[in-house]
Design an enzyme around this catalytic site. Structure first.
Site, PDB file in Angstrom:
ATOM      1  N   TYR A  46     -73.809   8.725 -27.302  1.00 50.60           N
ATOM      2  CA  TYR A  46     -73.857   7.526 -28.104  1.00 50.60           C
ATOM      3  C   TYR A  46     -72.276   8.459 -29.206  1.00 50.60           C
ATOM      4  O   TYR A  46     -73.258   9.590 -29.514  1.00 50.60           O
ATOM      5  CB  TYR A  46     -74.773   7.099 -28.329  1.00 50.60           C
ATOM      6  CG  TYR A  46     -74.871   5.694 -28.200  1.00 50.60           C
ATOM      7  CD1 TYR A  46     -73.644   4.383 -28.152  1.00 50.60           C
ATOM      8  CD2 TYR A  46     -76.350   5.363 -27.318  1.00 50.60           C
ATOM      9  CE1 TYR A  46     -74.025   3.527 -27.112  1.00 50.60           C
ATOM     10  CE2 TYR A  46     -76.386   4.194 -26.816  1.00 50.60           C
ATOM     11  CZ  TYR A  46     -74.912   3.363 -27.136  1.00 50.60           C
ATOM     12  OH  TYR A  46     -75.090   2.505 -26.395  1.00 50.60           O
ATOM     13  N   GLU A  48     -70.898   6.771 -31.457  1.00 49.74           N
ATOM     14  CA  GLU A  48     -69.904   5.732 -31.648  1.00 49.74           C
ATOM     15  C   GLU A  48     -69.344   5.968 -33.155  1.00 49.74           C
ATOM     16  O   GLU A  48     -70.318   6.780 -33.607  1.00 49.74           O
ATOM     17  CB  GLU A  48     -70.762   4.698 -32.585  1.00 49.74           C
ATOM     18  CG  GLU A  48     -71.573   3.676 -31.711  1.00 49.74           C
ATOM     19  CD  GLU A  48     -72.923   2.771 -32.235  1.00 49.74           C
ATOM     20  OE1 GLU A  48     -72.941   2.864 -33.140  1.00 49.74           O
ATOM     21  OE2 GLU A  48     -73.163   1.730 -31.819  1.00 49.74           O
ATOM     22  N   ASP A 191     -48.086  -4.177 -22.732  1.00 45.34           N
ATOM     23  CA  ASP A 191     -49.380  -4.288 -22.254  1.00 45.34           C
ATOM     24  C   ASP A 191     -48.444  -4.255 -20.342  1.00 45.34           C
ATOM     25  O   ASP A 191     -47.799  -4.248 -20.230  1.00 45.34           O
ATOM     26  CB  ASP A 191     -49.864  -5.281 -21.449  1.00 45.34           C
ATOM     27  CG  ASP A 191     -51.446  -4.968 -20.830  1.00 45.34           C
ATOM     28  OD1 ASP A 191     -50.970  -3.446 -20.231  1.00 45.34           O
ATOM     29  OD2 ASP A 191     -51.812  -6.153 -20.807  1.00 45.34           O
ATOM     30  N   THR A 217     -53.951  -0.215 -18.824  1.00 43.51           N
ATOM     31  CA  THR A 217     -55.073   0.576 -18.181  1.00 43.51           C
ATOM     32  C   THR A 217     -54.964   2.043 -17.985  1.00 43.51           C
ATOM     33  O   THR A 217     -53.739   1.680 -17.948  1.00 43.51           O
ATOM     34  CB  THR A 217     -55.711  -0.824 -16.871  1.00 43.51           C
ATOM     35  OG1 THR A 217     -54.286  -0.334 -16.046  1.00 43.51           O
ATOM     36  CG2 THR A 217     -56.096  -1.354 -17.330  1.00 43.51           C
ATOM     37  N   ARG A 226     -61.271   4.539 -14.151  1.00 42.24           N
ATOM     38  CA  ARG A 226     -60.715   3.378 -14.630  1.00 42.24           C
ATOM     39  C   ARG A 226     -60.971   2.943 -15.990  1.00 42.24           C
ATOM     40  O   ARG A 226     -62.002   4.277 -16.746  1.00 42.24           O
ATOM     41  CB  ARG A 226     -62.263   2.825 -14.416  1.00 42.24           C
ATOM     42  CG  ARG A 226     -61.767   1.615 -14.408  1.00 42.24           C
ATOM     43  CD  ARG A 226     -62.977   0.486 -13.369  1.00 42.24           C
ATOM     44  NE  ARG A 226     -62.167   0.621 -12.140  1.00 42.24           N
ATOM     45  CZ  ARG A 226     -61.442  -0.311 -11.475  1.00 42.24           C
ATOM     46  NH1 ARG A 226     -61.150  -1.654 -11.855  1.00 42.24           N
ATOM     47  NH2 ARG A 226     -60.611  -0.607 -10.439  1.00 42.24           N
TER      48      ARG A 226
END
Ligand code: DSN
Length: 399
Positions: A46, A48, A191, A217, A226
């Protein structure tokens, strides 16, 4: 389902990918090294927060990895700042919009049927639900009409204009929109999810200096694993973007994918990638030319990127998509501008050349594949299935 059974499906899927010619414009094949590193032990962590400001302990090595990935993204796109944490393009768009405007403020974006994206204001998406959305349309030549857009901007006074599309095969004049935004005081989000590989190579103009922020992306023409990415040139804005990604939009980032992005960005920053992206555009142009020669219509006589739309008449595009899949060809049914049909049977198909170019298919292969599709639209021919198999054998995805 037990483990062995599940692995069996993975094996079948991988064989299917090898045996299929993929023309879905939003897909590509990541390198094995990016796939390997994105499946590393970082999955367990994790993370964060941001480097040196984490909410959990034990992130010291990931801090180094994230900083290096940010640097690679900045180098690749010549950008001053980057956030590499977005899980996807949709989440990058959410975070991007949220960093610029408040709930219920106005977005101006291209409508979905003309080539916009769900996250640019579709009514059932967060963007359509939480913001006031006005759409612009293409003109009768299927182009973005500058005068018309200028009028809409004057009338609607949007806070954000979204540029960058999912099925638009022409150039976008980023500089012109920048000029409008300075005159009329709105933000620009570009985008570039579909064309980011071409932009990274310098084959398509970059919107970076003409936009407040750019989202993309990492897995389409960029050929990475991805994920999502946000870029900006603005020091004040990157702080807002970072807050908008975490904690504004997502919790801990996918640390494993950030490492995968690192390798993907590195792989896209060299001469081989430039050659690859040049070939993507050449293949796309050759394929479009073949369709036009065979009597099909597109929304333009040319394409400036990796894809184009073919209009489908007297045939259901849903069934065509299914039929082609049986022959080993993947395409997607797609709206054409001002489409009267519904989303399950739109009036076009979208063809993209990134995947076949990753297989090192060039002019001859591109012509053959386009001709096979033209034939299959009209009749059935089992020989084509065999020819597709052979083509896939000669041009494997992974050697
Ligand atoms: N739906 C994808 C596309 O095919 O363009 C983008 O999210």
């Amino acid at each position: 389902m037990n483990l062995l059974n599940t692995l069996k499906f993975l094996k079948i899927e991988s064989k299917k990918q090898e045996k299929t010619i993929n023309l879905i414009a939003s897909e590509n094949y990541s390198s094995l090294i990016s796939i390997l590193y994105s499946s590393s032990c970082l999955i367990n962590k994790y993370t964060e927060g941001y480097p040196n400001q984490r909410y959990y302990s034990g992130c010291k090595f990931f801090d180094i990895i994230e900083n290096k990935t940010i640097l690679e993204a900045q180098n690749l796109f010549n950008s001053n700042y980057a956030n590499v944490q977005s899980h996807s393009g949709s989440q990058a768009n959410f975070s991007g919009i949220q960093s610029l405007i408040n709930k219920n403020e106005k977005i101006l974006s291209l409508d979905l049927k003309s080539g916009g994206h769900l996250t640019h204001g579709f009514i059932k998406n967060f963007s359509g639900k939480y913001f006031d959305v006005v759409n612009y349309l293409l003109d009768k030549n299927y182009s973005i009409n500058k005068q018309y857009l200028y009028k809409i901007i004057k009338k609607e006074k949007p806070k954000v204009l979204i540029l960058g599309y999912s099925s638009y095969q022409k150039y976008i004049d980023w500089g012109f929109f920048n000029y409008l935004s300075l005159k009329n005081n709105f933000f620009i989000i570009s985008d570039i999810s579909h064309i980011s590989g071409l932009i990274a190579s310098g084959l398509y103009p970059s919107p970076l200096i003409y936009s407040n922020l750019v989202t993309t992306t990492t897995h389409k023409t960029l050929r990475g694993i991805r994920g999502g990415l946000i870029l900006t040139q603005n020091y004040k804005l990157i702080k807002k973007i970072n807050l908008s990604v975490f904690p504004g939009q997502q919790g801990g980032c996918l640390a494993n994918n950030v490492l995968g992005k690192f390798f993907s960005f590195k792989e896209s920053n060299n001469i081989n990638f430039l050659k690859y992206t040049k070939q993507i555009i050449i293949n796309s142009k050759i394929m479009l030319k073949t369709f036009l020669y065979r009597g099909y219509e597109s929304i333009d006589y040319n394409t400036e990127n990796h894809m184009f739309i073919i209009k489908i008449k007297n045939i259901n595009s849903f069934f065509l998509e299914k039929k082609l899949e049986k022959y080993g060809i993947l395409i997607n049914k797609n709206f054409i501008p001002n489409d009267k049909n519904k989303s399950l049977n739109p009036s076009g198909i979208r063809i993209g050349s990134s995947c076949i170019t990753t297989r090192k298919i060039k002019k001859l292969g591109s012509e053959l594949i386009s001709n096979y599709i033209c034939d299959l639209i009209k009749f059935n021919n089992n020989f084509i299935k065999i020819k597709i198999r052979l083509l896939c054998l000669v041009y494997p995805i992974y050697k």
